[in-house]
Motif scaffolding. Structure first.
Motif, PDB file in Angstrom:
ATOM      1  N   LEU A 183       0.839  -1.208   0.000  1.00  0.00           N
ATOM      2  CA  LEU A 183       0.000   0.000   0.000  1.00  0.00           C
ATOM      3  C   LEU A 183       0.868   1.250   0.000  1.00  0.00           C
ATOM      4  N   SER A 184       2.172   1.071  -0.262  1.00  0.00           N
ATOM      5  CA  SER A 184       3.099   2.210  -0.151  1.00  0.00           C
ATOM      6  C   SER A 184       3.073   3.094  -1.391  1.00  0.00           C
ATOM      7  N   ARG A 185       2.445   2.602  -2.474  1.00  0.00           N
ATOM      8  CA  ARG A 185       2.403   3.382  -3.716  1.00  0.00           C
ATOM      9  C   ARG A 185       0.959   3.476  -4.209  1.00  0.00           C
ATOM     10  N   LEU A 186       0.053   3.587  -3.240  1.00  0.00           N
ATOM     11  CA  LEU A 186      -1.371   3.513  -3.531  1.00  0.00           C
ATOM     12  C   LEU A 186      -1.816   4.530  -4.586  1.00  0.00           C
ATOM     13  N   ALA A 187      -1.337   5.773  -4.453  1.00  0.00           N
ATOM     14  CA  ALA A 187      -1.793   6.844  -5.349  1.00  0.00           C
ATOM     15  C   ALA A 187      -1.400   6.574  -6.794  1.00  0.00           C
ATOM     16  N   THR A 188      -0.219   5.985  -7.011  1.00  0.00           N
ATOM     17  CA  THR A 188       0.266   5.792  -8.378  1.00  0.00           C
ATOM     18  C   THR A 188      -0.007   4.385  -8.915  1.00  0.00           C
ATOM     19  N   HIS A 189       0.050   3.366  -8.063  1.00  0.00           N
ATOM     20  CA  HIS A 189      -0.045   1.986  -8.545  1.00  0.00           C
ATOM     21  C   HIS A 189      -1.239   1.220  -7.984  1.00  0.00           C
ATOM     22  N   GLY A 190      -1.977   1.819  -7.039  1.00  0.00           N
ATOM     23  CA  GLY A 190      -3.052   1.068  -6.378  1.00  0.00           C
ATOM     24  C   GLY A 190      -2.451   0.014  -5.464  1.00  0.00           C
ATOM     25  N   PRO A 191      -3.310  -0.816  -4.849  1.00  0.00           N
ATOM     26  CA  PRO A 191      -2.798  -1.901  -4.010  1.00  0.00           C
ATOM     27  C   PRO A 191      -2.195  -3.004  -4.881  1.00  0.00           C
ATOM     28  N   VAL A 192      -1.076  -3.586  -4.427  1.00  0.00           N
ATOM     29  CA  VAL A 192      -0.401  -4.634  -5.201  1.00  0.00           C
ATOM     30  C   VAL A 192      -0.206  -5.868  -4.309  1.00  0.00           C
ATOM     31  N   LEU A 193      -0.577  -7.025  -4.844  1.00  0.00           N
ATOM     32  CA  LEU A 193      -0.439  -8.284  -4.105  1.00  0.00           C
ATOM     33  C   LEU A 193       0.974  -8.833  -4.329  1.00  0.00           C
ATOM     34  N   LEU A 194       1.860  -8.677  -3.311  1.00  0.00           N
ATOM     35  CA  LEU A 194       3.246  -9.119  -3.475  1.00  0.00           C
ATOM     36  C   LEU A 194       3.391 -10.618  -3.218  1.00  0.00           C
TER      37      LEU A 194
END
Ligand code: TXA
Ligand code: MG
Length: 340
Positions: A183-194
């Motif tokens: 959730l560290s790049r929410l504004a640019t990438h949205g949530p990402v499932l690592l």
């Protein structure tokens, strides 16, 4: 389960003094150190034989102050913490300024998780009066299968004296590592499932109204996302049921010893373990089964490929990594002479 408070308090004091303590969580056992003590965190890396630039998850007590550990926290993170903590979800957030480099692997983020195992919770509440963070990767040597029992941890570290204490909390319920959502790049990438796990992308979407995307090239690095990981020493191959049946017959005819991990009716092999057909039951038993089959003297561990699909994502992810690099192994075993 009745808690051994004497052992838990001793473990909390050991952590406060900079020692390493292994403890149970609902996913897998963790190898813990005081997250605010860089020397203690460095000792985790040394004990595991893990590269220095791989970040570790910080484990927090249930009522911990998120704002102490992270910066610029989006409301989505608070919603997910409210919905899934304590539980098997790790969130990657921008790190607070005082997080040591040793924890973040030099990245600008920190991974936070509040585990639900009662022993883990009691330990986190006893450590620094519930205000501390315990940095903990899975309690295995780098690249090995994660431990789901205290005995697995002793098998990994028993001889080398690097771990002060191993708290025993029985077999880990979930059995595979936590879901990791960035959730560290929410504004640019949205949530990402690592890393997929017991908490699915769909379950996360139901809370924050956004479906986590698969990792992009710029996504934060995660060692659990290396192509080869979670692997036993015996080669692992995964095949669908029909192919596996034929392979098994040919390997046995060629004099090869096959250890089977399966869930449907299959002939007898050198060794085998039959797992439940539910994704939760399969995940719970998977790592213990890989370890057990690794100790049978088999030439190969052959795994019946589980179904594809949402609830099986975590299990398939771990099996794919365990089997990585063994592509030619079945062919090799069929075409070379077995040792006399
Ligand atoms: O279920 C779990 O998560 C277990 C238990 C002990 O809590 N822990 C665990 O830790 O699996 P570990 O270190 O084996 O795997 C954690 C993964 C690693 O792939 C690591 O690189 C990633 O989380 N990670 C931790 N902090 C991160 C960060 N700031 N950014 C990106 N990835 C991070
Ligand atoms: Mg690990």
């Amino acid at each position: 389960m009745s808690l051994d408070h004497t052992a838990i308090d001793a473990a909390a004091r050991a952590l406060e003094q900079g020692a390493l303590v292994a403890f149970p969580t609902e996913t897998v056992y963790g190898l813990g150190a005081d997250a605010e003590n860089p020397a203690a965190v460095a000792a985790i890396y040394a004990a595991k034989g893990r590269p220095q630039d791989h970040p570790v998850i910080v484990h927090l007590a249930p009522d911990a102050d998120l704002d102490y550990w992270a910066a610029d926290i989006p409301s989505e993170a608070r919603q997910l913490a409210a919905a899934f903590w304590p539980g098997p979800l790790t969130m990657i957030l921008k790190r607070a300024a005082h997080i040591p480099d040793a924890v973040s692997g030099g990245q600008e983020t920190v991974g936070l998780r509040c585990p639900s195992h009662p022993v883990a919770i009691a330990l986190l509440q006893a450590f620094k009066a519930g205000k501390g963070g315990v940095a903990a990767p899975s309690a295995n040597k780098f690249g090995n299968v994660s431990p789901t029992t205290a005995q697995h941890v002793r098998d990994e570290f028993g001889a080398d004296g690097s771990v002060a204490m191993v708290l025993d909390g029985g077999a880990s319920e979930v059995g595979i590592e936590s879901t990791i959502v960035d959730l560290s790049r929410l504004a640019t990438h949205g949530p990402v499932l690592l890393r997929p796990g017991h908490i699915s992308a769909e379950a996360i979407a139901a809370v924050i109204d956004r479906l986590p995307a698969p990792p992009d090239v710029a996504a934060p690095r995660a060692s659990g996302t290396l192509e080869s990981h979670y692997a036993p020493h015996t080669p692992v191959a995964m095949q669908d049921s029909a192919t596996l049946k034929a392979t098994l017959a040919r390997l046995q005819q060629a004099g090869r010893k096959v250890a089977l991990i399966h869930y449907s009716d299959l002939p007898e092999a050198h060794a085998q373990v039959r797992l439940p057909t539910s994704p939760d039951g399969f995940a719970h038993a998977l790592y213990a089964s890989l370890r057990a089959m690794d100790h049978t003297g088999a030439d190969l561990i052959l795994v019946e490929a589980p179904p594809q699909g949402g609830a099986w994502l975590g299990v398939n992810d771990r099996l794919r990594r365990a089997a990585h690099g063994s592509a030619g192994i079945v062919h090799g075993l069929l075409n070379q002479q077995p040792p006399a």
